[in-house]
Design an enzyme around this catalytic site. Structure first.
Site, short mmCIF file in Angstrom:
data_model
loop_
_atom_site.label_atom_id
_atom_site.label_comp_id
_atom_site.label_asym_id
_atom_site.label_seq_id
_atom_site.Cartn_x
_atom_site.Cartn_y
_atom_site.Cartn_z
N HIS A 37 1.15 -1.25 0.19
CA HIS A 37 -0.05 0.04 0.17
C HIS A 37 1.05 1.48 -0.15
O HIS A 37 0.74 2.33 -0.54
CB HIS A 37 -0.94 -0.19 1.35
CG HIS A 37 -1.92 1.71 1.27
ND1 HIS A 37 -2.77 1.23 1.20
CD2 HIS A 37 -1.28 1.93 1.51
CE1 HIS A 37 -3.88 2.62 1.31
NE2 HIS A 37 -2.31 3.24 2.11
N GLU A 38 1.72 1.52 0.80
CA GLU A 38 2.86 2.48 0.76
C GLU A 38 3.93 2.29 -0.13
O GLU A 38 3.97 3.87 -0.61
CB GLU A 38 3.62 2.79 2.23
CG GLU A 38 2.84 2.63 3.03
CD GLU A 38 2.30 3.92 4.05
OE1 GLU A 38 2.55 4.41 3.18
OE2 GLU A 38 0.43 3.88 3.98
N HIS A 41 1.89 4.29 -2.87
CA HIS A 41 2.52 6.18 -2.29
C HIS A 41 3.53 6.92 -2.80
O HIS A 41 3.98 7.87 -3.31
CB HIS A 41 1.80 6.79 -1.34
CG HIS A 41 0.46 6.61 -0.90
ND1 HIS A 41 -0.89 7.78 -0.80
CD2 HIS A 41 0.36 5.35 0.97
CE1 HIS A 41 -1.62 6.62 -0.44
NE2 HIS A 41 -1.23 6.18 0.49
N ASP A 131 -6.16 7.51 4.21
CA ASP A 131 -6.11 8.39 3.09
C ASP A 131 -7.20 8.79 3.07
O ASP A 131 -7.48 10.31 1.98
CB ASP A 131 -5.76 6.68 1.80
CG ASP A 131 -4.51 6.12 1.93
OD1 ASP A 131 -3.80 7.30 2.51
OD2 ASP A 131 -4.45 5.51 1.93
#
Length: 282
Positions: A37-38, A41, A131
């Site tokens: 997930h990170e 980003h 988020d």
């Protein structure tokens, strides 16, 4: 270059607990999903050339720390925020492929589906710094001045977090993980609230230093005795402003926002009013 990776103490605690209680597989699944997930980003931020200090990982989420917070175009920030949740789509597809070809035991596959959904939904909650909270801030910034949108976001986040914790404790058994997770979120909101003036000033500095401003122009009408900092408090993130000084129904004149920002940051006229700056520029 990959930034510094910081493991939050809460995550270390869960890692040790997982080893002791025999839940290492669950921990590894959660860690991998959060890490991917990170990475979403991070990849999007690198594509737009953002400067990234470090990536902090904690249970059910993480934080990509960057100097560009609220200073870049809103479209860029929206893409970077969305790039985290979008990773969960291909994680679902990967789990489906693993299940079809029996790469992993079905028990692990089911854990993957469960935690992938949980982490996705959790991160979409309108709570800072998740988020969902950042998306909420962007949405407010379309309609409210930057300073007000930021304050409303943090206050709403604290209220929503408190309601969520109390509701969970009422309807579900007490768990240490829930309390620690809630404590971490409230702590992050507390830090954001304490730094709100610094974040506002950084927003103004970036705006002052910008060589080109392609934002939509919107007039601001203020009284002559309005202090510069109060004028700045009306600035919207997606707009640039022409400041009209008006008193008793009569407009005394107008000036570009850069004139006020120059007076504040270059000449250090911190206590000056809009009327004083306008007349001194004549």
């Amino acid at each position: 270059m990959f930034p510094q990776l910081h493991i939050h103490p809460v995550l270390w605690f869960f890692a040790v607990t997982a080893v002791i209680t025999g839940m290492l597989v669950e921990f590894v699944v959660i860690f991998l999903i959060v890490f991917i997930h990170e990475l979403g980003h991070f990849a999007a931020a690198r594509k737009f050339g953002w400067r990234i200090r470090r990536i902090s990982l904690w249970v059910f989420g993480g934080v990509m720390e960057t100097e560009e917070h609220s200073t870049k175009p809103m479209r860029e920030e929206a893409w970077i925020i969305a790039s985290g949740p979008l990773q969960h789509i291909w994680i679902y597809l990967l789990l489906l492929m693993f299940s079809k070809f029996e790469v992993l035991p079905q028990a692990v596959i089911q854990l993957g589906y469960l935690y992938n959904t949980t982490i996705l939904l959790f991160n979409l909650l309108p709570i800072w710094p998740l988020d969902g909270g950042r998306i909420y801030f962007l949405m407010l910034s379309r309609f409210l001045p930057f300073r007000k949108a930021h304050s409303v976001t943090i206050i709403s986040s604290i209220i929503f977090s408190a309601i969520g914790v109390f509701s969970f404790l009422i309807f579900y058994p007490f768990t240490l993980s829930t309390v620690m997770l809630a404590g971490f979120i409230i702590w992050e909101n507390r830090l954001e609230w304490k730094q709100r003036y610094y974040i506002f000033i950084r927003f103004l500095v970036k705006r002052y230093m910008a060589k080109q401003n392609k934002l939509k122009v919107r007039p601001l009408v203020v009284a002559p005795d309005t202090r510069l900092i109060d004028v700045f408090s009306k600035f919207k993130r997606a707009e640039t402003h022409h400041i009209f000084v008006k008193q008793a129904g009569r407009t005394e004149g107008w000036m570009d926002e850069k004139v006020c920002l120059y007076a504040y940051f270059k000449i250090n006229q911190y206590q000056a009013s809009a009327g004083e700056i306008m007349h001194s520029d004549e």
